[in-house]
Design a protein around this motif. Structure first.
Motif, PDB file in Angstrom:
ATOM      1  N   GLU A  21     -11.146   9.559 -31.577  1.00 55.56           N
ATOM      2  CA  GLU A  21     -11.082   8.558 -32.634  1.00 55.56           C
ATOM      3  C   GLU A  21     -11.835   7.300 -32.227  1.00 55.56           C
ATOM      4  O   GLU A  21     -12.449   6.644 -33.054  1.00 55.56           O
ATOM      5  CB  GLU A  21      -9.625   8.228 -32.958  1.00 55.56           C
ATOM      6  N   GLU A  22     -11.775   6.956 -30.962  1.00 56.78           N
ATOM      7  CA  GLU A  22     -12.441   5.760 -30.423  1.00 56.78           C
ATOM      8  C   GLU A  22     -13.494   6.179 -29.399  1.00 56.78           C
ATOM      9  O   GLU A  22     -13.456   5.765 -28.243  1.00 56.78           O
ATOM     10  CB  GLU A  22     -11.403   4.835 -29.775  1.00 56.78           C
ATOM     11  N   ALA A  27     -16.123   6.158 -24.046  1.00 62.73           N
ATOM     12  CA  ALA A  27     -17.370   6.222 -23.268  1.00 62.73           C
ATOM     13  C   ALA A  27     -17.563   4.958 -22.432  1.00 62.73           C
ATOM     14  O   ALA A  27     -17.999   5.030 -21.280  1.00 62.73           O
ATOM     15  CB  ALA A  27     -18.559   6.440 -24.191  1.00 62.73           C
ATOM     16  N   ALA A  28     -17.226   3.812 -23.001  1.00 59.88           N
ATOM     17  CA  ALA A  28     -17.347   2.547 -22.258  1.00 59.88           C
ATOM     18  C   ALA A  28     -16.390   2.524 -21.069  1.00 59.88           C
ATOM     19  O   ALA A  28     -16.735   2.011 -20.001  1.00 59.88           O
ATOM     20  CB  ALA A  28     -17.085   1.369 -23.186  1.00 59.88           C
ATOM     21  N   ALA A  29     -15.202   3.085 -21.245  1.00 60.21           N
ATOM     22  CA  ALA A  29     -14.241   3.142 -20.145  1.00 60.21           C
ATOM     23  C   ALA A  29     -14.726   4.059 -19.024  1.00 60.21           C
ATOM     24  O   ALA A  29     -14.430   3.831 -17.849  1.00 60.21           O
ATOM     25  CB  ALA A  29     -12.883   3.606 -20.663  1.00 60.21           C
ATOM     26  N   LEU A  30     -15.475   5.083 -19.375  1.00 54.89           N
ATOM     27  CA  LEU A  30     -15.989   6.034 -18.386  1.00 54.89           C
ATOM     28  C   LEU A  30     -17.251   5.536 -17.680  1.00 54.89           C
ATOM     29  O   LEU A  30     -17.545   5.960 -16.561  1.00 54.89           O
ATOM     30  CB  LEU A  30     -16.304   7.366 -19.052  1.00 54.89           C
ATOM     31  N   ALA A  31     -18.001   4.664 -18.309  1.00 56.84           N
ATOM     32  CA  ALA A  31     -19.317   4.249 -17.818  1.00 56.84           C
ATOM     33  C   ALA A  31     -19.336   3.764 -16.361  1.00 56.84           C
ATOM     34  O   ALA A  31     -20.264   4.105 -15.621  1.00 56.84           O
ATOM     35  CB  ALA A  31     -19.914   3.189 -18.744  1.00 56.84           C
ATOM     36  N   PRO A  32     -18.342   2.990 -15.901  1.00 59.13           N
ATOM     37  CA  PRO A  32     -18.411   2.541 -14.500  1.00 59.13           C
ATOM     38  C   PRO A  32     -18.392   3.676 -13.485  1.00 59.13           C
ATOM     39  O   PRO A  32     -18.861   3.500 -12.363  1.00 59.13           O
ATOM     40  CB  PRO A  32     -17.161   1.658 -14.348  1.00 59.13           C
ATOM     41  N   ASP A  33     -17.867   4.825 -13.859  1.00 59.82           N
ATOM     42  CA  ASP A  33     -17.805   5.957 -12.933  1.00 59.82           C
ATOM     43  C   ASP A  33     -18.979   6.924 -13.077  1.00 59.82           C
ATOM     44  O   ASP A  33     -19.071   7.889 -12.326  1.00 59.82           O
ATOM     45  CB  ASP A  33     -16.495   6.721 -13.125  1.00 59.82           C
ATOM     46  N   TYR A  66     -15.186  14.019 -13.949  1.00 58.75           N
ATOM     47  CA  TYR A  66     -15.439  13.487 -15.287  1.00 58.75           C
ATOM     48  C   TYR A  66     -14.293  13.829 -16.240  1.00 58.75           C
ATOM     49  O   TYR A  66     -13.821  12.963 -16.981  1.00 58.75           O
ATOM     50  CB  TYR A  66     -16.766  14.032 -15.823  1.00 58.75           C
ATOM     51  N   VAL A  67     -13.824  15.068 -16.214  1.00 60.94           N
ATOM     52  CA  VAL A  67     -12.752  15.486 -17.119  1.00 60.94           C
ATOM     53  C   VAL A  67     -11.452  14.740 -16.805  1.00 60.94           C
ATOM     54  O   VAL A  67     -10.740  14.309 -17.718  1.00 60.94           O
ATOM     55  CB  VAL A  67     -12.561  17.018 -17.081  1.00 60.94           C
ATOM     56  N   VAL A  68     -11.151  14.549 -15.538  1.00 57.96           N
ATOM     57  CA  VAL A  68      -9.958  13.779 -15.166  1.00 57.96           C
ATOM     58  C   VAL A  68     -10.099  12.339 -15.671  1.00 57.96           C
ATOM     59  O   VAL A  68      -9.176  11.788 -16.282  1.00 57.96           O
ATOM     60  CB  VAL A  68      -9.722  13.808 -13.643  1.00 57.96           C
ATOM     61  N   ASN A  69     -11.239  11.713 -15.432  1.00 56.38           N
ATOM     62  CA  ASN A  69     -11.472  10.341 -15.897  1.00 56.38           C
ATOM     63  C   ASN A  69     -11.395  10.257 -17.414  1.00 56.38           C
ATOM     64  O   ASN A  69     -10.856   9.287 -17.966  1.00 56.38           O
ATOM     65  CB  ASN A  69     -12.823   9.824 -15.402  1.00 56.38           C
ATOM     66  N   LEU A  70     -11.931  11.240 -18.096  1.00 60.00           N
ATOM     67  CA  LEU A  70     -11.895  11.290 -19.552  1.00 60.00           C
ATOM     68  C   LEU A  70     -10.455  11.365 -20.056  1.00 60.00           C
ATOM     69  O   LEU A  70     -10.069  10.636 -20.973  1.00 60.00           O
ATOM     70  CB  LEU A  70     -12.690  12.509 -20.038  1.00 60.00           C
ATOM     71  N   THR A  71      -9.659  12.205 -19.447  1.00 56.15           N
ATOM     72  CA  THR A  71      -8.263  12.357 -19.833  1.00 56.15           C
ATOM     73  C   THR A  71      -7.487  11.057 -19.631  1.00 56.15           C
ATOM     74  O   THR A  71      -6.725  10.634 -20.502  1.00 56.15           O
ATOM     75  CB  THR A  71      -7.609  13.498 -19.020  1.00 56.15           C
ATOM     76  N   VAL A  72      -7.708  10.411 -18.508  1.00 53.78           N
ATOM     77  CA  VAL A  72      -7.019   9.146 -18.225  1.00 53.78           C
ATOM     78  C   VAL A  72      -7.482   8.051 -19.189  1.00 53.78           C
ATOM     79  O   VAL A  72      -6.651   7.316 -19.737  1.00 53.78           O
ATOM     80  CB  VAL A  72      -7.238   8.721 -16.759  1.00 53.78           C
ATOM     81  N   ALA A  73      -8.771   7.946 -19.409  1.00 55.25           N
ATOM     82  CA  ALA A  73      -9.292   6.916 -20.315  1.00 55.25           C
ATOM     83  C   ALA A  73      -8.714   7.082 -21.709  1.00 55.25           C
ATOM     84  O   ALA A  73      -8.275   6.106 -22.336  1.00 55.25           O
ATOM     85  CB  ALA A  73     -10.818   6.971 -20.366  1.00 55.25           C
TER      86      ALA A  73
END
Length: 84
Positions: A21-22, A27-33, A66-73
């Motif tokens: 939805e967002e 994507a912005a939350a993931l960008a630093p990693d 990436y998938v772990v970071n995506l899930t957390v974000a």
């Protein structure tokens, strides 16, 4: 597999496509990693991330991270925007 011109070796690639939805916020939350081996595009509610690594093990590790970071974000964004 694709052949890279810089190292003249076979690279391993993966594409991860997800909808949110967002999407831009996720994507912005993931960008630093993100690493140099990753490219990310956002289109409406969709995130498309391409990953290229020299080894299968390296590709697997990067996709897993990436998938772990995506899930957390997504969980953090959902919790922060939950108004109920």
């Amino acid at each position: 597999m694709t052949r890279t011109s810089e190292t003249n070796s076979c690279a391993r690639t993966a594409r991860v496509e997800t909808t949110h939805e967002e999407a831009a916020l996720v994507a912005a939350a993931l960008a630093p990693d993100d690493t140099d081996s990753m490219t990310t595009e956002v289109d409406a509610n969709r995130i498309v991330t391409d990953i290229e690594r020299e080894t299968t093990g390296g590709l697997q590790a990067t996709v897993d991270d990436y998938v772990v970071n995506l899930t957390v974000a997504e969980a953090v964004i959902d919790a922060a925007t939950d108004t109920t």
